[in-house]
Scaffold this motif. Sequence first.
Motif, mmCIF file in Angstrom:
data_model
loop_
_atom_site.group_PDB
_atom_site.id
_atom_site.type_symbol
_atom_site.label_atom_id
_atom_site.label_comp_id
_atom_site.label_asym_id
_atom_site.label_seq_id
_atom_site.Cartn_x
_atom_site.Cartn_y
_atom_site.Cartn_z
ATOM 1 N N ALA A 71 -30.560 -2.615 -2.488
ATOM 2 C CA ALA A 71 -29.320 -3.247 -2.939
ATOM 3 C C ALA A 71 -28.171 -2.235 -2.947
ATOM 4 O O ALA A 71 -27.050 -2.557 -2.528
ATOM 5 C CB ALA A 71 -29.502 -3.854 -4.328
ATOM 6 N N LEU A 72 -28.441 -1.029 -3.384
ATOM 7 C CA LEU A 72 -27.400 -0.016 -3.440
ATOM 8 C C LEU A 72 -26.930 0.371 -2.037
ATOM 9 O O LEU A 72 -25.734 0.533 -1.796
ATOM 10 C CB LEU A 72 -27.890 1.214 -4.201
ATOM 11 C CG LEU A 72 -26.857 2.306 -4.456
ATOM 12 C CD1 LEU A 72 -25.661 1.764 -5.232
ATOM 13 C CD2 LEU A 72 -27.500 3.459 -5.217
ATOM 14 N N SER A 124 -26.924 -1.546 0.479
ATOM 15 C CA SER A 124 -26.197 -2.701 1.023
ATOM 16 C C SER A 124 -24.817 -2.867 0.407
ATOM 17 O O SER A 124 -23.876 -3.279 1.081
ATOM 18 C CB SER A 124 -26.985 -3.985 0.789
ATOM 19 O OG SER A 124 -28.215 -3.928 1.456
ATOM 20 N N THR A 125 -24.682 -2.558 -0.872
ATOM 21 C CA THR A 125 -23.429 -2.829 -1.574
ATOM 22 C C THR A 125 -22.577 -1.587 -1.815
ATOM 23 O O THR A 125 -21.364 -1.708 -1.969
ATOM 24 C CB THR A 125 -23.699 -3.468 -2.945
ATOM 25 O OG1 THR A 125 -24.408 -2.531 -3.752
ATOM 26 C CG2 THR A 125 -24.478 -4.754 -2.816
ATOM 27 N N ASP A 173 -22.327 -0.092 -4.476
ATOM 28 C CA ASP A 173 -21.740 -0.289 -5.797
ATOM 29 C C ASP A 173 -22.887 -0.394 -6.794
ATOM 30 O O ASP A 173 -23.688 -1.325 -6.709
ATOM 31 C CB ASP A 173 -20.890 -1.569 -5.800
ATOM 32 C CG ASP A 173 -20.275 -1.837 -7.158
ATOM 33 O OD1 ASP A 173 -20.979 -2.414 -8.022
ATOM 34 O OD2 ASP A 173 -19.106 -1.468 -7.350
ATOM 35 N N GLU A 174 -22.972 0.551 -7.719
ATOM 36 C CA GLU A 174 -24.111 0.610 -8.642
ATOM 37 C C GLU A 174 -24.244 -0.632 -9.513
ATOM 38 O O GLU A 174 -25.344 -1.159 -9.683
ATOM 39 C CB GLU A 174 -24.014 1.857 -9.520
ATOM 40 C CG GLU A 174 -24.256 3.141 -8.761
ATOM 41 C CD GLU A 174 -24.222 4.366 -9.643
ATOM 42 O OE1 GLU A 174 -24.242 4.230 -10.885
ATOM 43 O OE2 GLU A 174 -24.181 5.467 -9.075
ATOM 44 N N GLN A 229 -23.108 -3.695 -8.969
ATOM 45 C CA GLN A 229 -23.498 -4.843 -8.152
ATOM 46 C C GLN A 229 -24.955 -4.715 -7.713
ATOM 47 O O GLN A 229 -25.693 -5.707 -7.690
ATOM 48 C CB GLN A 229 -22.584 -4.957 -6.927
ATOM 49 C CG GLN A 229 -22.758 -6.250 -6.192
ATOM 50 C CD GLN A 229 -21.753 -6.391 -5.053
ATOM 51 O OE1 GLN A 229 -21.102 -5.440 -4.660
ATOM 52 N NE2 GLN A 229 -21.651 -7.590 -4.530
ATOM 53 N N ALA A 230 -25.406 -3.511 -7.398
ATOM 54 C CA ALA A 230 -26.800 -3.284 -6.997
ATOM 55 C C ALA A 230 -27.753 -3.613 -8.143
ATOM 56 O O ALA A 230 -28.801 -4.221 -7.930
ATOM 57 C CB ALA A 230 -26.993 -1.850 -6.536
ATOM 58 N N LEU A 235 -27.830 -7.478 -8.418
ATOM 59 C CA LEU A 235 -28.601 -8.060 -7.320
ATOM 60 C C LEU A 235 -30.097 -7.823 -7.507
ATOM 61 O O LEU A 235 -30.907 -8.714 -7.254
ATOM 62 C CB LEU A 235 -28.146 -7.476 -5.979
ATOM 63 C CG LEU A 235 -26.809 -7.967 -5.451
ATOM 64 C CD1 LEU A 235 -26.396 -7.152 -4.234
ATOM 65 C CD2 LEU A 235 -26.878 -9.442 -5.106
#
Length: 72
Positions: free
Chosen positions: A36-37, A39-40, A42-43, A45-46, A49
Amino acid sequence: MQKMSDADLMRLVMQKHRPALEELYDRYIKLVYSFALKSTIDEQQARELSRRYLSACGPQKKGYDGEQRAVC
């Protein structure tokens, strides 16, 4: 529980066995968060997700088929 297979743990999760769910969470949270990190980038948001993904992978009414090896 650490030596149990994912399939065995999922069978327990289907029976609402909370320690089995916690074990699966502990096994996979770092891996899911890592993807997730990446992909984004952004901690926050990761983290969100990762939490949502692992929540979606919880017990389903149809059950769990360990042979299927499907991703949630």
